[in-house]
Design a protein around this motif. Structure first.
Motif, mmCIF file in Angstrom:
data_model
loop_
_atom_site.group_PDB
_atom_site.id
_atom_site.type_symbol
_atom_site.label_atom_id
_atom_site.label_comp_id
_atom_site.label_asym_id
_atom_site.label_seq_id
_atom_site.Cartn_x
_atom_site.Cartn_y
_atom_site.Cartn_z
ATOM 1 N N TYR A 229 8.482 5.082 -7.528
ATOM 2 C CA TYR A 229 7.758 5.928 -8.476
ATOM 3 C C TYR A 229 6.301 6.096 -8.057
ATOM 4 O O TYR A 229 5.776 7.223 -8.038
ATOM 5 C CB TYR A 229 7.834 5.336 -9.880
ATOM 6 N N VAL A 230 5.635 4.994 -7.713
ATOM 7 C CA VAL A 230 4.230 5.074 -7.317
ATOM 8 C C VAL A 230 4.082 5.865 -6.019
ATOM 9 O O VAL A 230 3.175 6.696 -5.881
ATOM 10 C CB VAL A 230 3.633 3.662 -7.172
ATOM 11 N N SER A 231 4.970 5.647 -5.058
ATOM 12 C CA SER A 231 4.919 6.392 -3.803
ATOM 13 C C SER A 231 5.090 7.886 -4.056
ATOM 14 O O SER A 231 4.428 8.722 -3.424
ATOM 15 C CB SER A 231 5.995 5.890 -2.834
ATOM 16 N N ALA A 232 5.977 8.236 -4.984
ATOM 17 C CA ALA A 232 6.172 9.644 -5.325
ATOM 18 C C ALA A 232 4.913 10.237 -5.946
ATOM 19 O O ALA A 232 4.520 11.365 -5.629
ATOM 20 C CB ALA A 232 7.357 9.783 -6.284
ATOM 21 N N ARG A 233 4.265 9.490 -6.827
ATOM 22 C CA ARG A 233 3.041 9.982 -7.460
ATOM 23 C C ARG A 233 1.943 10.215 -6.418
ATOM 24 O O ARG A 233 1.169 11.178 -6.510
ATOM 25 C CB ARG A 233 2.565 8.997 -8.526
ATOM 26 N N PHE A 234 1.861 9.333 -5.433
ATOM 27 C CA PHE A 234 0.870 9.511 -4.373
ATOM 28 C C PHE A 234 1.133 10.785 -3.577
ATOM 29 O O PHE A 234 0.209 11.351 -2.986
ATOM 30 C CB PHE A 234 0.872 8.313 -3.426
ATOM 31 N N LYS A 235 2.374 11.216 -3.567
ATOM 32 C CA LYS A 235 2.732 12.429 -2.827
ATOM 33 C C LYS A 235 2.729 13.673 -3.704
ATOM 34 O O LYS A 235 3.176 14.738 -3.288
ATOM 35 C CB LYS A 235 4.106 12.242 -2.179
ATOM 36 N N GLY A 236 2.272 13.525 -4.933
ATOM 37 C CA GLY A 236 2.164 14.678 -5.820
ATOM 38 C C GLY A 236 3.428 15.025 -6.549
ATOM 39 O O GLY A 236 3.548 16.120 -7.114
ATOM 40 N N SER A 237 4.403 14.115 -6.571
ATOM 41 C CA SER A 237 5.666 14.365 -7.256
ATOM 42 C C SER A 237 5.820 13.387 -8.412
ATOM 43 O O SER A 237 5.406 12.234 -8.329
ATOM 44 C CB SER A 237 6.847 14.199 -6.286
ATOM 45 N N ALA A 238 6.408 13.840 -9.484
ATOM 46 C CA ALA A 238 6.630 12.981 -10.642
ATOM 47 C C ALA A 238 8.011 12.350 -10.627
ATOM 48 O O ALA A 238 8.306 11.483 -11.457
ATOM 49 C CB ALA A 238 6.439 13.773 -11.930
ATOM 50 N N PRO A 244 6.189 17.380 -1.673
ATOM 51 C CA PRO A 244 6.709 18.643 -2.216
ATOM 52 C C PRO A 244 6.738 19.758 -1.183
ATOM 53 O O PRO A 244 7.487 20.722 -1.341
ATOM 54 C CB PRO A 244 5.737 18.967 -3.365
ATOM 55 N N CYS A 245 5.919 19.652 -0.125
ATOM 56 C CA CYS A 245 5.880 20.678 0.918
ATOM 57 C C CYS A 245 6.105 20.009 2.277
ATOM 58 O O CYS A 245 5.295 19.183 2.709
ATOM 59 C CB CYS A 245 4.536 21.407 0.917
ATOM 60 N N THR A 246 7.213 20.343 2.915
ATOM 61 C CA THR A 246 7.571 19.750 4.201
ATOM 62 C C THR A 246 7.915 20.843 5.198
ATOM 63 O O THR A 246 8.637 21.797 4.868
ATOM 64 C CB THR A 246 8.771 18.800 4.060
ATOM 65 N N GLY A 247 7.385 20.728 6.422
ATOM 66 C CA GLY A 247 7.661 21.725 7.454
ATOM 67 C C GLY A 247 7.816 21.077 8.804
ATOM 68 O O GLY A 247 7.540 19.886 8.986
#
Length: 329
Positions: A229-238, A244-247
């Motif tokens: 959860y914390v890692s996701a928040r650091f990446k801008g995701s809830a 959220p943006c990968t290329g």
């Protein structure tokens, strides 16, 4: 702890805070006579500490590094800080986990019972690659951890920025769930009762209030895993632990030059002067900008949003280059 031992501990702490100490200043800080200072310095020397007398109008003392490790004396705050750092080191992924566990066991065994009780009350999650830090006072970490263990509502003032920590901030009422350390910072994961949502608070901005509030029944962390959860928040995701943006692009540089700076990106060797990299960021423009740090040509493979982000970034940079720089009057 006897009076003499307590005084030696204080003397050693003072000697560690600056290079040179005049004897009269040490006597004044400790509330003792210069003669007692000299005797206490001699006691510390007998214990293995290299304390050198310094020249000057008043004379003084300097604590030098030694060839062997003498008996260590710590004050209460230093003991807690050391134990916290060792516990956090067990999850850093730096290859020191096993020695850190042994060192932690040793430190805990020699702790006075009052400190052992406080330390045992401190529970937290260390994210891999993070590690403990000194950005939050030990008393704050202990207060937060105690509220988590007791399942009691925590009330605290929250500063808007670190340098304003001493200024009154908005009062928060939360159900504290986890204390987390990551990349040199401490965070509180909690359910905000006023906003009715999950929040991540920096512990160095928290000033707990006493007493704590009523007991509560813990809610499940989104996804069920606090580290995810914390890692996701650091990446801008809830919700999901991914950017959220990968290329994916091709960089006109060899993989060996890109790997040390790729972070969590996946690098593919494409020959002596090219490599592919799949990487993410919190926005498309941020991703494009991050790829420019490799200072080389970039070929976008996918998606089209990344190509458009490069175009937008180029337009912004062109506008910036055409704007006359501000010159102070």
């Amino acid at each position: 702890m006897t009076t003499t031992t307590s005084r030696l501990l204080r003397l050693l702490s003072l000697l560690q805070t600056r290079r040179d100490w005049p004897g009269s200043l040490l006597a004044d800080r400790l509330g003792i006579s210069p003669r007692t200072v000299r005797r206490d310095v001699d006691r510390l020397r007998e214990m293995g500490y290299r304390i050198r007398a310094t020249m000057g109008p008043e004379g003084g003392y300097r604590l030098d590094a030694g060839d062997e490790l003498p008996p260590l004396l710590f004050d209460d705050e230093q003991v807690i800080a050391l134990a916290v750092a060792l516990r956090a080191a067990t999850a850093t992924g730096a290859g020191i986990e096993e020695p850190a566990v042994r060192a932690l066991t040793t430190v805990r065994q020699v702790m006075p019972s009052r400190l052992r009780h406080r330390f045992d009350a401190l529970t937290f999650t260390a994210l891999p690659g993070g590690g403990g830090a000194g950005d939050a006072p030990p008393e704050v970490l202990l207060a937060v951890s105690t509220a988590i263990r007791a399942r009691e509502v925590l009330r605290f003032d929250y500063a808007s920025r670190p340098e304003a920590a001493a200024e009154p901030g908005p009062r928060r009422r939360v159900e504290p769930h986890h204390l987390v350390t990551s990349h040199g910072r401490w965070y509180l994961v909690a359910w905000d009762l006023d906003h009715e949502d999950w929040r991540l608070f920096r512990a160095d901005r928290v000033t707990p209030s006493t007493p704590t509030g009523p007991r509560f029944t813990p809610r499940p962390i989104p996804g069920g895993d606090v580290a995810e959860y914390v890692s996701a928040r650091f990446k801008g995701s809830a919700e999901h632990n991914r950017w959220p943006c990968t290329g994916k692009v091709v960089l006109h540089r060899p993989a060996r030059e890109v790997l040390p700076f790729a972070g969590d990106g996946i690098v593919e060797d494409l020959g002596p002067d090219r490599c592919g990299i799949e990487v993410g960021s919190w926005s498309w423009v941020a991703l494009a900008a991050s790829l420019n740090r490799f200072d080389t040509e970039v070929d976008v493979l996918h998606p089209p949003e990344l190509t458009r982000a490069f175009a937008l970034l180029a337009a912004r940079n062109t506008a910036t280059a055409r704007t006359p720089g501000h010159r102070p009057g």
